[in-house]
Scaffold this motif. Structure first.
Motif, PDB file in Angstrom:
ATOM      1  N   ASP A  37       0.857  -1.181   0.000  1.00 23.58           N
ATOM      2  CA  ASP A  37       0.000   0.000   0.000  1.00 23.58           C
ATOM      3  C   ASP A  37       0.894   1.232   0.000  1.00 23.58           C
ATOM      4  O   ASP A  37       1.773   1.370   0.861  1.00 23.58           O
ATOM      5  CB  ASP A  37      -0.897  -0.016   1.239  1.00 23.58           C
ATOM      6  N   VAL A  44      -0.713  -5.357   1.759  1.00 22.53           N
ATOM      7  CA  VAL A  44      -2.152  -5.162   1.934  1.00 22.53           C
ATOM      8  C   VAL A  44      -2.834  -6.316   2.654  1.00 22.53           C
ATOM      9  O   VAL A  44      -3.969  -6.182   3.087  1.00 22.53           O
ATOM     10  CB  VAL A  44      -2.862  -4.911   0.588  1.00 22.53           C
ATOM     11  N   GLN A  54      -3.177  -5.530  -5.500  1.00 26.22           N
ATOM     12  CA  GLN A  54      -2.426  -4.312  -5.180  1.00 26.22           C
ATOM     13  C   GLN A  54      -1.189  -4.192  -6.066  1.00 26.22           C
ATOM     14  O   GLN A  54      -0.852  -3.103  -6.529  1.00 26.22           O
ATOM     15  CB  GLN A  54      -2.024  -4.295  -3.711  1.00 26.22           C
ATOM     16  N   ASN A  58      -0.487  -1.111  -8.547  1.00 24.30           N
ATOM     17  CA  ASN A  58       0.747  -0.326  -8.512  1.00 24.30           C
ATOM     18  C   ASN A  58       1.377  -0.245  -9.907  1.00 24.30           C
ATOM     19  O   ASN A  58       1.784   0.838 -10.341  1.00 24.30           O
ATOM     20  CB  ASN A  58       1.742  -0.931  -7.516  1.00 24.30           C
TER      21      ASN A  58
END
Length: 126
Positions: A37, A44, A54, A58
């Motif tokens: 995160d 996460v 995630q 990203n």
């Protein structure tokens, strides 16, 4: 033709001597991302699905910062912590890519503490 570093505050800041991505011409080389995160710096969760989601989010932020999108990605390398994580990773992976899918290599690898997945990619922008 000079290479250009691509960085965005929407993806985790590199913790060593590398860029989130490098663009040279229409080629974009994306560094490996994990399921961190950006606001907390923490993973996460403990599961491969949430970490894969995630991780790919990203990567999407970095591609966007370079002026592209996920459809511009032509090849992906996926590193998973154990072969048993493949099905969960693959399920979420399919949410982020459309046909024709990028070429992909997936290997089991020793990753950082708690990491289930790391993904890097190459995109062609134009």
């Amino acid at each position: 033709m000079a290479k250009q570093a691509i960085n965005t505050p929407l993806a985790p800041v590199p913790v060593a001597s590398y860029s989130q991505a490098i663009r040279k011409g229409d080629s974009l080389y994306l560094a490996g991302q994990g399921g961190f995160d950006v606001n907390t710096g923490a993973l996460v969760g403990d599961g491969v699905r949430e970490q894969t989601r995630q991780t790919l989010t990203n990567l999407a932020h970095v591609v966007t910062a370079a002026g592209g999108n996920m459809d511009d990605i032509v090849t992906v390398r996926v590193y998973i912590s154990a072969h048993e994580e493949f099905a969960g990773m693959n399920e979420v992976y399919g949410e982020f890519f459309n046909e024709p899918y990028p070429a992909r290599t997936t290997v089991s690898a020793g990753l950082g503490p708690g990491m289930k997945v790391e993904i890097d990619a190459i995109a062609v922008l134009g």
